[in-house]
Design an enzyme around this catalytic site. Structure first.
Site, PDB file in Angstrom:
ATOM      1  N   HIS A  28       0.949  -1.181  -0.110  1.00  0.00           N
ATOM      2  CA  HIS A  28      -0.059  -0.006  -0.018  1.00  0.00           C
ATOM      3  C   HIS A  28       0.967   1.168   0.149  1.00  0.00           C
ATOM      4  O   HIS A  28       0.682   2.233  -0.910  1.00  0.00           O
ATOM      5  CB  HIS A  28      -0.880   0.048   1.183  1.00  0.00           C
ATOM      6  CG  HIS A  28      -1.707   1.287   1.354  1.00  0.00           C
ATOM      7  ND1 HIS A  28      -3.040   1.566   0.961  1.00  0.00           N
ATOM      8  CD2 HIS A  28      -1.359   2.282   2.120  1.00  0.00           C
ATOM      9  CE1 HIS A  28      -3.528   2.482   1.358  1.00  0.00           C
ATOM     10  NE2 HIS A  28      -2.435   3.215   1.933  1.00  0.00           N
ATOM     11  N   GLU A  29       1.706   1.302   0.759  1.00  0.00           N
ATOM     12  CA  GLU A  29       2.783   2.324   1.087  1.00  0.00           C
ATOM     13  C   GLU A  29       3.720   2.474  -0.200  1.00  0.00           C
ATOM     14  O   GLU A  29       3.994   3.525  -0.728  1.00  0.00           O
ATOM     15  CB  GLU A  29       3.474   2.560   2.169  1.00  0.00           C
ATOM     16  CG  GLU A  29       2.824   2.336   3.439  1.00  0.00           C
ATOM     17  CD  GLU A  29       1.939   3.765   3.590  1.00  0.00           C
ATOM     18  OE1 GLU A  29       2.190   4.584   2.978  1.00  0.00           O
ATOM     19  OE2 GLU A  29       0.821   3.588   4.329  1.00  0.00           O
ATOM     20  N   HIS A  38       2.056   4.418  -3.060  1.00  0.00           N
ATOM     21  CA  HIS A  38       2.358   5.751  -2.699  1.00  0.00           C
ATOM     22  C   HIS A  38       3.667   6.300  -3.284  1.00  0.00           C
ATOM     23  O   HIS A  38       3.944   7.484  -3.948  1.00  0.00           O
ATOM     24  CB  HIS A  38       2.069   6.142  -1.364  1.00  0.00           C
ATOM     25  CG  HIS A  38       0.735   6.310  -0.649  1.00  0.00           C
ATOM     26  ND1 HIS A  38      -0.367   6.808  -1.369  1.00  0.00           N
ATOM     27  CD2 HIS A  38       0.120   5.426   0.377  1.00  0.00           C
ATOM     28  CE1 HIS A  38      -1.303   6.933  -0.506  1.00  0.00           C
ATOM     29  NE2 HIS A  38      -0.926   6.116   0.385  1.00  0.00           N
ATOM     30  N   ASP A  89      -4.651   7.692  -1.306  1.00  0.00           N
ATOM     31  CA  ASP A  89      -5.608   6.854  -0.632  1.00  0.00           C
ATOM     32  C   ASP A  89      -7.157   7.179  -1.217  1.00  0.00           C
ATOM     33  O   ASP A  89      -7.440   8.333  -1.544  1.00  0.00           O
ATOM     34  CB  ASP A  89      -5.893   7.132   0.831  1.00  0.00           C
ATOM     35  CG  ASP A  89      -4.307   6.712   1.479  1.00  0.00           C
ATOM     36  OD1 ASP A  89      -3.871   5.625   1.113  1.00  0.00           O
ATOM     37  OD2 ASP A  89      -4.086   7.503   2.364  1.00  0.00           O
TER      38      ASP A  89
END
Length: 945
Positions: free
Chosen positions: A152-153, A156, A163
């Protein structure tokens, strides 16, 4: 192919082979995970990092069509950790690492996050994990498995996506109903309020907004069948991929829609740094192997100064080199570091072998050895070779050691011959070039070894070389021990040179004022906040270096220090002020600046960034100015903003930015000055936009404790790496107004009110010529076919200066019914009729206030009420049956009565089991439930007989 194209291709080749994360086939390599030196030794951290990356690799492989995985990763441990299995670090450092393990301020909790500066699709700065998050397994119940959170990170960081949740706006109106902010809508949710006792109750509706009140939360089932989306809720067991275009929820008021307005999958494959590779890579035929790991460590700092003393360095250049190197040795390089000095011209010679900085005496002895005379040719390869030999004397190699290579940039020999061996040595090479025609190999060495390339000019008022040396620190993550530059300023005058430097509460130790004059010794007066005045009698004067230095003993007074320097003849004067933290538990306020590109051909705008923070706490409302000076002398000054508009990604995150459009050919330098703004500067709560939701009754997030917000007066300066511009034409392209990203809409009765931040004539500078506003009932139509939307009359709207707050209210030519949701967008145009991109889509609903708070319709809650009601009715009927039987059959024995009462009790137990099942209680006794079910069935058969 013309020379300009050759130059561009060579430069882009350099950038493509620089240090940093890369794709090697299908596998990511050069992934550096650095542990801050503030983190106490715990070898379990190394194991947990390996587990997280290994799990994340397989998860990433499945999430992105089996195309990519983590192939290699390097873990950098702090210098004070003890271990025999740590190899020597090469170019890895905490400040360059893209994944950092560090203690966060206690008020922020343990939530992982990614520091993102730029636009949609732009790489982030770094991922931040805390040791507690990695070591405390109970936190996975709140955040999800570490491997999934890592991916998930990573999305980014690497691909610049955002998000798909929104903690501030968890609900919104859609088609007359209420939706939870999420992507995709396939994820089923239920709405509840959690009472003080921990039970769930029906959500209340705010009569003003017709949305659930603040206490309402939405809950998800971990076991529901849906595979997206990782950017919404990676902790959901079934989630394995990113949101695709065909399922993207364009209406959701989340950051992904605000910044990108397209599906996460689309951004990754069309806008990210990996877009070309991801489209061309073929899926792997089988699951990838586990990642390989290296654990490395950097001990004491080892630096060799390689200084040019050729004939072209004669005059002011050799003096400036001496002054800047003195400042580095006296005020910048840390204690226990080892330093060597080499000079080169026609020949190369060693002025000092590696010497440990153990005292002020050691520093001064090294300063005495600095070269003072210039002459001869510029044989750079001889200087490099001599410097590498010095570095190899302590342990036989130069791995992880540093070279500061200062030259006028024009080699007599063929520097291309020796650059490959210098790069292969494993040393970090910082290059400083005076010349405006410096050899491109200087950039190559810095780029490929993790060093900095700086191109200071030799103007006596610029102070650029002093700033360049001051920026050459190698952070371990502990800024307590690193020098902070409070001020760096210069002027040419025959009168007074005055100003103020603020020494704030976070610094004050080892404070020094360094004044450099060009011709004759000036009169110097420095006044402390309490009124004490320091004059030349309190200062040291080096006549040969034309330098006056004031070292404040002990801790400098906190407050505003005033300096007054009088030049009796016209001459250049500069002032440099440095200091360090005074308390081991109070890190200093720091500023870090850089450009989003090291090279530009003028077709895309460049962005200046400056991050102002204290131990990850954003410092907001500061006054931040960037000075961009080209090698030809062109100076452009920009005020950087933190308003969440234009080039700025998030408002009040302590990251100040601005587009740079006035580009000129050649190399340019970057310098940023920061100070408080009329006492308004303060600390802000760190914005952590992670998607952490209660998928069941999960443990609550760690509490956040507010701390005092006052910063007080402070000043800071920082120097960024030099950058290159090679325009495709005579002048930069005409840039249109920047895209509006903060458009908001509100409907009050039949009036629509729009708010946004004004764009400029050229991106976020100047004033746009006009606005075009359109609206629609259909968000997608407005998003993809802006010109087909209903137009709003804007003849009365006159654009304001970039950065101003714009407001426009109007009535539509329709009657807006209660519950109606409308969508709005804006484009702006400049004087050359260049139009901006369509703004973010703002939505607004007409909501007439209700008479009182209402409950929200909730299928799960209604089912619960139905079951409870049915159980109550059943129990009552059973009780009536028992009473009737007792009244009619008094002569019967008590066995039947006992049996009936037992069955009634079993019905109650069974109802409790059903309720517990619906509410997902964990303490249900399955054996009792089964017995109750069997007893009830037996009772039914008895009645039938």
């Amino acid at each position: 192919m013309d020379s300009r194209m050759v130059f561009v291709l060579l430069w882009m080749l350099l950038l493509s082979t620089s240090t940093g994360i890369k794709l090697d086939g299908n596998g990511y390599v050069d992934v550096v995970i650095a542990i801050s030196s503030k983190v106490p030794q715990d070898n379990r951290l190394i194991d947990k990092i390996k587990e997280m990356v290994t799990e994340g690799s397989l998860y990433l492989y499945h999430a992105l069509d089996e195309k990519v995985y983590f192939k290699e990763a390097t873990i950098l441990v702090p210098p004070q950790w003890n271990g025999t299995n740590f190899t020597k670090a090469r170019t890895e450092s905490f400040g360059k690492a893209k994944i950092r393990i560090d203690n966060a301020n206690p008020s922020y909790g343990f939530e992982p996050y990614t520091n993102q500066y730029g636009e949609c699709g732009a790489e982030g700065e770094y991922i931040h994990f805390t040791p507690e998050y990695l070591l405390n397994d109970t936190l996975t119940e709140l955040y999800g498995s570490r491997g999934k959170i890592f991916v998930h990170e990573w999305a980014h960081l690497r691909w610049g996506v955002f998000d798909e949740c929104n903690g501030e706006k968890p609900f919104y109106h859609s088609n007359g109903g209420i939706e939870a902010t999420r992507c995709s809508k396939n994820i089923k949710v239920e709405f509840y309020e959690v009472t003080a006792g921990g039970s769930l109750q029906q959500c209340s509706i705010d009569p003003q907004t017709s949305l659930p009140t603040k206490g309402c939360m939405f809950f998800l089932d971990r076991n529901q069948i849906t595979n997206s989306s990782i950017m919404f809720l990676p902790s959901l067991n079934a989630v394995t991929t990113f949101c695709h275009e065909n399922e993207h929820n364009y209406e959701a008021p989340n950051m992904q829609n605000k910044k990108c307005e397209k599906a996460t999958w689309t951004v990754i494959f069309e806008d990210s740094v990996d877009k070309d590779a991801l489209r061309s890579l073929k899926p792997l035929q089988s699951p990838p192997p586990p990642p390989s790991f290296k654990v490395v460590q950097r001990k004491q700092r080892v630096v060799c100064l390689i200084l040019d003393v050729s004939g072209s360095m004669a005059g002011s250049r050799i003096l400036q080199q001496q002054q800047a190197a003195t400042h580095f040795l006296r005020n910048i390089i840390e204690n226990q570091a080892r330093v060597g000095i080499v000079q080169f011209s026609t020949e190369a010679s060693t002025l000092s072998r590696l010497t440990t900085i153990s005292s002020d005496t050691t520093r001064e002895n090294l300063i005495k050895l600095l070269p003072k005379v210039a002459g001869g040719w510029t044989n750079m390869c001889l200087g490099l070779s001599q410097g590498l030999q010095i570095l190899q004397e302590d342990n036989g190699d130069a791995l992880g050691d540093e070279i500061i290579f200062l030259t006028d940039g024009q080699a007599t020999d063929n520097i291309a011959v020796c650059v490959p061996s210098a790069i292969q040595s494993g040393a970090i090479i910082h290059t400083l070039a005076f010349s405006n025609s410096a050899a491109r190999e200087l950039t190559e060495m810095a780029n490929k070894t993790g060093g900095q390339f700086l191109s200071p000019n030799d103007k006596t008022t610029s102070n650029q070389l002093m700033d360049a040396f001051a920026s050459l620190t190698l952070s371990t993550g502990d800024y307590i021990k690193e020098p902070v530059q409070l001020e760096s300023v210069g002027a040419r005058t025959s009168d007074w040179f005055n100003g103020t430097v603020s020494v704030d509460q976070t610094v004050g130790n080892k404070t020094s004022f360094v004044i450099i004059y060009e011709t004759s010794f000036p009169s110097v007066y420095i006044q402390s906040p309490s009124g004490s005045v320091y004059t030349q009698t309190n200062m040291s004067h080096d006549v040969s270096q034309k330098t006056v230095t004031l070292k404040i003993p002990g801790t400098a007074e906190h407050g505003d220090w005033k300096y007054s320097i009088q030049a009796k003849i016209l001459q250049a004067l500069t002032l440099t002020v440095t200091s360090q933290a005074t308390q081991a538990d109070v890190p200093p306020i720091i500023v870090k600046t850089h450009m989003n590109q090291q090279f530009s051909d003028g077709t895309k705008p460049m962005i200046v960034f400056a991050e102002v923070s204290q131990s990850y706490r954003p410092v907001i409302n500061a006054e931040v100015w960037a000075t961009l000076e080209s090698e030809t002398g062109s100076i452009h000054i920009l005020q950087l903003l933190d308003n969440g508009a234009g080039a700025d990604a998030f408002q009040n995150d302590g990251i100040y930015s601005r587009y740079f459009t006035k580009m000129v050919n050649g190399r340019s330098s970057l310098k940023v000055r920061v100070k408080n703004q009329d006492g308004q500067t303060k600390f802000a709560a760190l914005y952590v936009p992670g998607c952490v939701l209660n998928v069941q009754l999960s443990p609550p997030k760690p509490p956040i404790f507010e701390e005092p917000l006052d910063v007080g007066n402070f000043t800071r300066t920082d120097t960024g790496e030099s950058f290159m511009v090679k325009l495709s034409g005579q002048a930069p392209s005409n840039f249109p107004p920047n895209r509006i990203t903060d458009l908001s809409a509100e409907i009050q009765e039949d009036t629509v009110l729009l708010n946004w931040t004004a764009p400029g004539e050229d991106l976020d500078q100047g004033t746009a010529k006009s606005y075009e506003i359109r609206w629609s009932f259909d968000l997608k139509m407005l998003r993809f076919n802006f010109s087909n939307g209903h137009e709003v009359n804007t003849t009365a709207v006159s654009p304001q200066k970039a950065g101003s707050v714009e407001q426009h209210s109007f009535n539509l030519n329709i009657t807006i019914q209660n519950g109606t949701t409308l969508f709005f967008a804006v484009q702006s145009e400049d004087k050359q009729k260049a139009k901006s991109e369509t703004s973010n889509i703002a939505q607004a609903s007409k909501i007439l206030p209700g008479p009182k708070p209402q409950g929200i319709s909730n299928p799960g809650m209604n089912l619960t009420v139905l079951v409870i009601s049915l159980c109550v009715v059943t129990v009552v009927l059973c009780f009536i049956v028992v009473v009737v039987v007792c009244a009619l059959c008094v002569s019967l024995n008590n066995g039947f009565l006992y049996f009936s009462l037992t069955i009634t009790f079993q019905v109650i137990v069974l109802c409790r089991c059903v309720y517990s099942k619906i509410m997902k209680k964990k303490k249900t006794d399955k054996i009792k439930c089964i017995l109750s079910q069997n007893s009830l069935l037996a009772f039914c058969f008895t009645v039938l007989e």
